[in-house]
Scaffold this motif. Structure first.
Motif, PDB file in Angstrom:
ATOM      1  N   PRO A 290       0.810  -1.224   0.000  1.00 19.35           N
ATOM      2  CA  PRO A 290       0.000   0.000   0.000  1.00 19.35           C
ATOM      3  C   PRO A 290       0.843   1.275   0.000  1.00 19.35           C
ATOM      4  N   ASN A 291       1.961   1.271   0.727  1.00 18.69           N
ATOM      5  CA  ASN A 291       2.814   2.448   0.762  1.00 18.69           C
ATOM      6  C   ASN A 291       3.614   2.611  -0.522  1.00 18.69           C
ATOM      7  N   GLN A 292       3.994   1.514  -1.146  1.00 20.49           N
ATOM      8  CA  GLN A 292       4.633   1.603  -2.466  1.00 20.49           C
ATOM      9  C   GLN A 292       3.669   2.243  -3.458  1.00 20.49           C
ATOM     10  N   ASP A 293       2.414   1.803  -3.424  1.00 24.57           N
ATOM     11  CA  ASP A 293       1.397   2.358  -4.322  1.00 24.57           C
ATOM     12  C   ASP A 293       1.160   3.836  -4.033  1.00 24.57           C
ATOM     13  N   LEU A 294       1.091   4.187  -2.748  1.00 24.76           N
ATOM     14  CA  LEU A 294       0.890   5.573  -2.357  1.00 24.76           C
ATOM     15  C   LEU A 294       2.036   6.442  -2.860  1.00 24.76           C
ATOM     16  N   ARG A 295       3.241   6.006  -2.651  1.00 24.49           N
ATOM     17  CA  ARG A 295       4.412   6.782  -3.089  1.00 24.49           C
ATOM     18  C   ARG A 295       4.423   6.935  -4.603  1.00 24.49           C
ATOM     19  N   ARG A 296       4.128   5.864  -5.299  1.00 17.46           N
ATOM     20  CA  ARG A 296       4.087   5.915  -6.763  1.00 17.46           C
ATOM     21  C   ARG A 296       2.995   6.883  -7.239  1.00 17.46           C
ATOM     22  N   ASP A 297       1.830   6.846  -6.578  1.00 19.15           N
ATOM     23  CA  ASP A 297       0.747   7.768  -6.933  1.00 19.15           C
ATOM     24  C   ASP A 297       1.159   9.220  -6.691  1.00 19.15           C
ATOM     25  N   LEU A 298       1.790   9.486  -5.551  1.00 17.43           N
ATOM     26  CA  LEU A 298       2.223  10.848  -5.247  1.00 17.43           C
ATOM     27  C   LEU A 298       3.262  11.335  -6.253  1.00 17.43           C
ATOM     28  N   GLN A 299       4.198  10.471  -6.601  1.00 20.44           N
ATOM     29  CA  GLN A 299       5.207  10.842  -7.595  1.00 20.44           C
ATOM     30  C   GLN A 299       4.568  11.097  -8.958  1.00 20.44           C
ATOM     31  N   GLY A 300       3.599  10.270  -9.327  1.00 25.73           N
ATOM     32  CA  GLY A 300       2.924  10.447 -10.606  1.00 25.73           C
ATOM     33  C   GLY A 300       2.142  11.745 -10.662  1.00 25.73           C
ATOM     34  N   LEU A 301       1.434  12.050  -9.585  1.00 26.22           N
ATOM     35  CA  LEU A 301       0.680  13.310  -9.539  1.00 26.22           C
ATOM     36  C   LEU A 301       1.611  14.517  -9.577  1.00 26.22           C
ATOM     37  N   ALA A 302       2.726  14.442  -8.874  1.00 24.03           N
ATOM     38  CA  ALA A 302       3.696  15.535  -8.898  1.00 24.03           C
ATOM     39  C   ALA A 302       4.233  15.725 -10.313  1.00 24.03           C
ATOM     40  N   SER A 303       4.509  14.632 -10.989  1.00 21.58           N
ATOM     41  CA  SER A 303       4.994  14.702 -12.368  1.00 21.58           C
ATOM     42  C   SER A 303       3.949  15.308 -13.296  1.00 21.58           C
ATOM     43  N   ASP A 304       2.698  14.927 -13.109  1.00 19.02           N
ATOM     44  CA  ASP A 304       1.609  15.489 -13.916  1.00 19.02           C
ATOM     45  C   ASP A 304       1.487  16.999 -13.703  1.00 19.02           C
TER      46      ASP A 304
ATOM     47  N   ARG B  20       0.493  32.871 -12.381  1.00 18.42           N
ATOM     48  CA  ARG B  20       0.080  32.651 -10.988  1.00 18.42           C
ATOM     49  C   ARG B  20      -0.463  31.230 -10.803  1.00 18.42           C
ATOM     50  N   ILE B  21      -1.222  30.750 -11.777  1.00 16.44           N
ATOM     51  CA  ILE B  21      -1.718  29.366 -11.720  1.00 16.44           C
ATOM     52  C   ILE B  21      -0.537  28.397 -11.688  1.00 16.44           C
ATOM     53  N   CYS B  22       0.463  28.655 -12.500  1.00 18.96           N
ATOM     54  CA  CYS B  22       1.652  27.791 -12.528  1.00 18.96           C
ATOM     55  C   CYS B  22       2.364  27.778 -11.182  1.00 18.96           C
ATOM     56  N   GLN B  23       2.433  28.917 -10.541  1.00 20.45           N
ATOM     57  CA  GLN B  23       3.086  28.989  -9.233  1.00 20.45           C
ATOM     58  C   GLN B  23       2.346  28.140  -8.199  1.00 20.45           C
ATOM     59  N   VAL B  24       1.021  28.177  -8.251  1.00 21.36           N
ATOM     60  CA  VAL B  24       0.224  27.345  -7.342  1.00 21.36           C
ATOM     61  C   VAL B  24       0.473  25.867  -7.637  1.00 21.36           C
ATOM     62  N   MET B  25       0.515  25.522  -8.920  1.00 18.15           N
ATOM     63  CA  MET B  25       0.745  24.124  -9.305  1.00 18.15           C
ATOM     64  C   MET B  25       2.132  23.659  -8.883  1.00 18.15           C
ATOM     65  N   GLN B  26       3.133  24.536  -9.019  1.00 18.95           N
ATOM     66  CA  GLN B  26       4.493  24.168  -8.624  1.00 18.95           C
ATOM     67  C   GLN B  26       4.596  23.975  -7.111  1.00 18.95           C
ATOM     68  N   ALA B  27       3.875  24.779  -6.350  1.00 25.53           N
ATOM     69  CA  ALA B  27       3.860  24.589  -4.899  1.00 25.53           C
ATOM     70  C   ALA B  27       3.202  23.260  -4.545  1.00 25.53           C
ATOM     71  N   GLY B  28       2.138  22.910  -5.249  1.00 22.96           N
ATOM     72  CA  GLY B  28       1.487  21.620  -5.040  1.00 22.96           C
ATOM     73  C   GLY B  28       2.402  20.470  -5.392  1.00 22.96           C
ATOM     74  N   GLU B  29       3.140  20.634  -6.478  1.00 21.52           N
ATOM     75  CA  GLU B  29       4.113  19.603  -6.872  1.00 21.52           C
ATOM     76  C   GLU B  29       5.136  19.389  -5.766  1.00 21.52           C
ATOM     77  N   ASP B  30       5.643  20.484  -5.224  1.00 20.38           N
ATOM     78  CA  ASP B  30       6.638  20.388  -4.144  1.00 20.38           C
ATOM     79  C   ASP B  30       6.065  19.661  -2.925  1.00 20.38           C
ATOM     80  N   ARG B  31       4.807  19.964  -2.578  1.00 17.78           N
ATOM     81  CA  ARG B  31       4.180  19.283  -1.440  1.00 17.78           C
ATOM     82  C   ARG B  31       4.037  17.792  -1.711  1.00 17.78           C
ATOM     83  N   LEU B  32       3.615  17.425  -2.915  1.00 16.56           N
ATOM     84  CA  LEU B  32       3.454  16.004  -3.232  1.00 16.56           C
ATOM     85  C   LEU B  32       4.790  15.266  -3.183  1.00 16.56           C
TER      86      LEU B  32
END
Length: 81
Positions: free
Chosen positions: A6-20, A49-61
């Motif tokens: 489950p944690n492998q899947d979670l990490r992979r999902d977080l990495q994929g979302l950050a990449s997206d 400004r939208i890009c900046q919000v998305m980049q902050a979200g990427e960093d959090r993920l």
């Protein structure tokens, strides 16, 4: 200690979302440049400004993924009844 499934899947999902998010922000920055070149600076700045919000979200993920890898964040393993 290796991650459970489950944690492998979670990490992979977080990495994929950050990449997206990263890919989307890059594409939006290209659009912002074209808007600016076309003289539409107001909309270009809005897109930036939208890009900046998305980049902050990427960093959090990415940070959450690191926490999963380090074992401080994860999914519980539940048995089905």
């Amino acid at each position: 200690m290796p991650l459970n499934k489950p944690n492998q899947d979670l990490r992979r999902d977080l990495q994929g979302l950050a990449s997206d998010l990263k890919w989307s922000a890059v594409e939006l920055m290209r659009i912002a440049v074209r808007l600016s070149e076309a003289g539409n600076e107001h909309d270009a700045q809005a897109v930036i400004r939208i890009c900046q919000v998305m980049q902050a979200g990427e960093d959090r993920l990415v940070g959450y993924g690191d926490e999963v890898k380090g074992g401080s964040l994860g999914r519980s393993v539940h048995t089905k009844k």
